[in-house]
Design a protein around this motif. Structure first.
Motif, PDB file in Angstrom:
ATOM      1  N   UNK A  96      35.030  52.714  44.029  1.00 35.84           N
ATOM      2  CA  UNK A  96      33.919  52.943  44.799  1.00 35.84           C
ATOM      3  C   UNK A  96      33.264  54.245  44.646  1.00 35.84           C
ATOM      4  N   UNK A  97      31.901  54.443  44.375  1.00 38.79           N
ATOM      5  CA  UNK A  97      31.276  55.642  44.048  1.00 38.79           C
ATOM      6  C   UNK A  97      30.499  56.172  45.403  1.00 38.79           C
ATOM      7  N   UNK A  98      30.683  57.285  45.648  1.00 41.35           N
ATOM      8  CA  UNK A  98      29.868  57.940  46.766  1.00 41.35           C
ATOM      9  C   UNK A  98      28.745  58.643  46.433  1.00 41.35           C
ATOM     10  N   UNK A 124      22.555  46.402  45.825  1.00 40.75           N
ATOM     11  CA  UNK A 124      23.483  46.159  44.578  1.00 40.75           C
ATOM     12  C   UNK A 124      24.601  46.837  44.574  1.00 40.75           C
ATOM     13  N   UNK A 125      25.266  46.998  45.728  1.00 40.22           N
ATOM     14  CA  UNK A 125      26.697  47.388  45.745  1.00 40.22           C
ATOM     15  C   UNK A 125      27.325  48.362  44.636  1.00 40.22           C
ATOM     16  N   UNK A 126      26.168  49.247  44.777  1.00 43.32           N
ATOM     17  CA  UNK A 126      26.416  50.369  43.810  1.00 43.32           C
ATOM     18  C   UNK A 126      27.369  51.671  44.397  1.00 43.32           C
ATOM     19  N   UNK A 127      27.515  51.468  45.586  1.00 44.94           N
ATOM     20  CA  UNK A 127      28.547  52.652  46.173  1.00 44.94           C
ATOM     21  C   UNK A 127      28.155  52.779  47.700  1.00 44.94           C
ATOM     22  N   UNK A 128      28.670  53.745  48.017  1.00 51.28           N
ATOM     23  CA  UNK A 128      28.239  54.395  49.485  1.00 51.28           C
ATOM     24  C   UNK A 128      27.584  55.714  49.544  1.00 51.28           C
ATOM     25  N   UNK A 134      25.142  56.407  34.477  1.00 54.71           N
ATOM     26  CA  UNK A 134      25.937  57.626  34.904  1.00 54.71           C
ATOM     27  C   UNK A 134      27.533  56.994  35.315  1.00 54.71           C
ATOM     28  N   UNK A 135      27.529  55.972  35.577  1.00 53.55           N
ATOM     29  CA  UNK A 135      28.792  55.367  36.054  1.00 53.55           C
ATOM     30  C   UNK A 135      29.559  55.236  34.633  1.00 53.55           C
ATOM     31  N   UNK A 136      28.882  54.565  33.579  1.00 54.73           N
ATOM     32  CA  UNK A 136      29.470  54.543  32.415  1.00 54.73           C
ATOM     33  C   UNK A 136      30.181  55.784  31.696  1.00 54.73           C
ATOM     34  N   UNK A 137      29.231  56.831  32.118  1.00 58.77           N
ATOM     35  CA  UNK A 137      29.797  58.193  31.697  1.00 58.77           C
ATOM     36  C   UNK A 137      30.895  58.667  32.131  1.00 58.77           C
ATOM     37  N   UNK A 138      30.824  58.313  33.490  1.00 62.79           N
ATOM     38  CA  UNK A 138      32.014  58.880  34.356  1.00 62.79           C
ATOM     39  C   UNK A 138      32.993  57.995  34.044  1.00 62.79           C
TER      40      UNK A 138
END
Length: 299
Positions: A2-4, A25-29, A119-123
């Motif tokens: 879960x990304x903040x 889109x449930x990308x995070x909080x 960005x998520x893929x990079x992380x």
């Protein structure tokens, strides 16, 4: 994972649009927001968000200055710039100072989703790389330790204790006597060692008793030494017999049943454990010692 998120924009409606997209889109909080840079620079190191969405044009402190200051303080956040600016110099300056992607105004849902997912893929890729690096560090440390052990070598005492540990008797009182007895024999040349092993065991126990007095200033007696040693070896016999009952092909059973014990006695002990006979196998302290010498020589 879960990304903040943390959002920095002086336009409240823009912050709300971004929060809605992240939520829908449930990308995070979204764990924080600010309408100017001073608050953001204060909050972000404390909240430690994964991703920061920051407007380029802000009063007092612009987006590039915010990112530069946070990067200088070793912030691990990933920064996405929100801007209407298209000037190449400004965009280049933003990338140079740590911005990873741009989202153009007016806000477009598809672009926001695409950029955040990149960005998520990079992380995730960075996490994979870090896990590999940690694994390699562990392997290199292990190689270094192994190389050190190979260069320094194990002491004879360590090798003997390893064997007694495999036999399951390292905690027995007699294990210390067995170690000292074997070390005493190893400290002599082969002819002297063979001569000592051909003597009665009582002579070896007497020699060991003298070793305790002279080297360690410990007073014992021959009978007590013999009793401790025989009790420990009997325990080893029982342990190996139990291994054979559980798995006849067990590596330790195969290794020790014929080397430090007579196999016929091992079979008797196995039958005794199964309740087939009234008496177990017998031990030979001399064979036990000679067998360990064979194992040490072959290692």
């Amino acid at each position: 994972m879960q990304y903040n998120f943390y959002i920095v924009d002086d336009d409240r409606s823009i912050r709300q649009i971004l929060k809605n997209i992240i939520c829908q889109y449930n990308l995070g909080d979204v764990i924080g927001e600010a309408d100017h840079g001073i608050t953001a620079v204060h909050d972000i190191p404390i909240l430690n968000p994964h991703i920061v969405l920051v407007d380029l044009l802000l009063p007092v402190m612009d987006g590039i200055a915010i990112v530069s200051e946070l990067k200088a303080s070793n912030s691990k956040a990933h920064f996405i710039m929100i801007s209407q600016v298209t000037a190449k110099e400004m965009v280049s300056k933003a990338y140079t100072n740590g911005i990873e992607f741009f989202i153009n105004k007016p806000i477009n849902v598809i672009e926001v989703l695409s950029v955040i997912n990149k960005v998520k893929e990079k992380m995730k890729m960075q996490e994979v790389i870090q896990s590999f690096e940690k694994a390699m560090q562990g392997i290199n440390m292990l190689k270094g330790l192994t190389a050190h052990q190979e260069s320094t070598g194990y002491s004879d005492k360590d090798k003997i204790k390893k064997i007694l540990s495999q036999l399951g008797i390292i905690g027995e009182a007699g294990s210390n006597d067995i170690v000292e007895l074997l070390l005493m024999l190893m400290e002599t040349d082969e002819n002297s060692r063979n001569h000592m092993l051909n003597q009665k065991m009582s002579e070896l126990y007497n020699r060991l008793n003298l070793r305790y007095v002279h080297q360690y200033e410990i007073t014992s007696n021959t009978a007590a030494i013999e009793q401790r040693i025989r009790r420990a070896i009997n325990k080893a016999l029982s342990n190996i017999a139990n291994l054979g009952i559980e798995d006849y092909g067990n590596e330790l059973f195969t290794r020790f049943s014929n080397t430090i014990f007579d196999f016929g006695e091992i079979r008797k002990q196995m039958d005794f454990i199964r309740g087939k006979t009234a008496y177990g196998g017998k031990i030979s302290v001399k064979k036990f010692l000679e067998g360990i010498f064979v194992i040490l020589k072959n290692e």
